[in-house]
Design an enzyme around this catalytic site. Structure first.
Site, PDB file in Angstrom:
ATOM      1  N   GLY A   1      61.697  13.717  29.749  1.00 19.32           N
ATOM      2  CA  GLY A   1      61.155  14.863  29.022  1.00 19.32           C
ATOM      3  C   GLY A   1      60.477  15.794  30.006  1.00 19.32           C
ATOM      4  O   GLY A   1      60.029  15.363  31.073  1.00 19.32           O
TER       5      GLY A   1
ATOM      6  N   GLN B   1      54.815  22.126  32.889  1.00 14.25           N
ATOM      7  CA  GLN B   1      55.147  21.335  34.076  1.00 14.25           C
ATOM      8  C   GLN B   1      55.974  22.104  35.100  1.00 14.25           C
ATOM      9  O   GLN B   1      56.220  21.612  36.204  1.00 14.25           O
ATOM     10  CB  GLN B   1      55.905  20.072  33.666  1.00 14.25           C
TER      11      GLN B   1
ATOM     12  N   CYS C   1      54.396  10.340  34.045  1.00 18.25           N
ATOM     13  CA  CYS C   1      54.563  11.785  33.882  1.00 18.25           C
ATOM     14  C   CYS C   1      54.973  12.402  35.222  1.00 18.25           C
ATOM     15  O   CYS C   1      54.395  12.063  36.253  1.00 18.25           O
ATOM     16  CB  CYS C   1      53.248  12.389  33.398  1.00 18.25           C
ATOM     17  N   LEU C   2      55.952  13.294  35.178  1.00 17.16           N
ATOM     18  CA  LEU C   2      56.425  13.947  36.406  1.00 17.16           C
ATOM     19  C   LEU C   2      55.309  14.757  37.072  1.00 17.16           C
ATOM     20  O   LEU C   2      55.356  15.000  38.267  1.00 17.16           O
ATOM     21  CB  LEU C   2      57.613  14.870  36.095  1.00 17.16           C
TER      22      LEU C   2
ATOM     23  N   HIS D   1      54.125  12.611  23.936  1.00 19.34           N
ATOM     24  CA  HIS D   1      53.749  12.962  25.310  1.00 19.34           C
ATOM     25  C   HIS D   1      54.037  14.450  25.583  1.00 19.34           C
ATOM     26  O   HIS D   1      53.189  15.168  26.129  1.00 19.34           O
ATOM     27  CB  HIS D   1      54.541  12.049  26.269  1.00 19.34           C
ATOM     28  N   GLU D   2      55.226  14.904  25.186  1.00 21.38           N
ATOM     29  CA  GLU D   2      55.613  16.297  25.478  1.00 21.38           C
ATOM     30  C   GLU D   2      54.858  17.291  24.596  1.00 21.38           C
ATOM     31  O   GLU D   2      54.513  18.387  25.050  1.00 21.38           O
ATOM     32  CB  GLU D   2      57.130  16.474  25.330  1.00 21.38           C
TER      33      GLU D   2
ATOM     34  N   HIS E   1      51.610  17.906  26.144  1.00 26.71           N
ATOM     35  CA  HIS E   1      51.690  18.879  27.250  1.00 26.71           C
ATOM     36  C   HIS E   1      51.537  20.305  26.715  1.00 26.71           C
ATOM     37  O   HIS E   1      50.888  21.148  27.338  1.00 26.71           O
ATOM     38  CB  HIS E   1      53.038  18.788  27.962  1.00 26.71           C
TER      39      HIS E   1
HETATM   40 NI    NI Z   1      54.422  14.496  31.269  1.00 27.05          NI
END
Ligand code: NI
Length: 163
Positions: A46, A51, A88-89, A130-131, A134
């Site tokens: 995701g 991000q 998480c990226l 999670h997304e 964000h």
């Molecule tokens: Ni993330």
């Protein structure tokens, strides 16, 4: 299509509530293509607009068969509980165990602006939550107890320095 640069903690954009997506035009579709490409390149499941440095309520995901674009996402229902690893990226994929609802229902708009609802379970539900976080300026580490959050951040910043 292009791979965009990933924004990492502690970038300011990761901590602010995104602006609504208002235009469902070719520019948005190109952005979503880029987001998918960036996500696949980073081997994520995701990716949300903050991000890649954009203050926008938008994410893409491809997780356990649930592949979608979500603009202006909201979690309208959540049920049960699951405890599992998450990363998480934007925090270098440093993993942590997070407890979340087992099921979640997402309401969002697709790339054409059409509203849809989608229910998911397990890992895909975790990705919805999670997304969407964000898009609300929240990172998964904020779900952790303070001490574990601090430890994770320390580990990430150390790894970042070594890159
Ligand atoms: Ni993330």
């Amino acid at each position: 299509m292009a791979i965009r640069k990933l924004t990492e903690y502690p970038a300011e954009v990761l901590g602010i509530v995104g602006k609504p997506v208002e235009k469902f035009d070719d520019e948005l579709r190109v952005l979503c293509d880029d987001m998918f490409e960036t996500m696949y390149d980073a081997e994520g499941v995701g990716l949300a607009a903050p991000q890649i440095g954009l203050n926008l309520r938008l994410f893409v995901m491809d997780c356990e068969g649930v592949k979608l674009i979500a603009a202006n996402p909201q979690i309208i229902a959540a049920d049960g509980e699951q405890t599992g690893q998450e990363g998480c990226l934007s925090v270098g994929k440093v993993p942590a165990v997070v407890t979340r609802p087992m099921k979640a229902t997402l309401r969002a708009q697709d790339e054409k602006g059409e509203w849809f609802e989608r229910e998911a379970e397990g890992y895909a539900a975790r990705a919805f939550l999670h997304e969407t976080d964000h898009c609300d300026g929240m990172l998964f580490i904020e779900h952790l107890p303070k001490l574990r959050c601090d430890m994770l951040v320390k580990k990430f910043l150390k790894e970042k320095k070594l890159r």
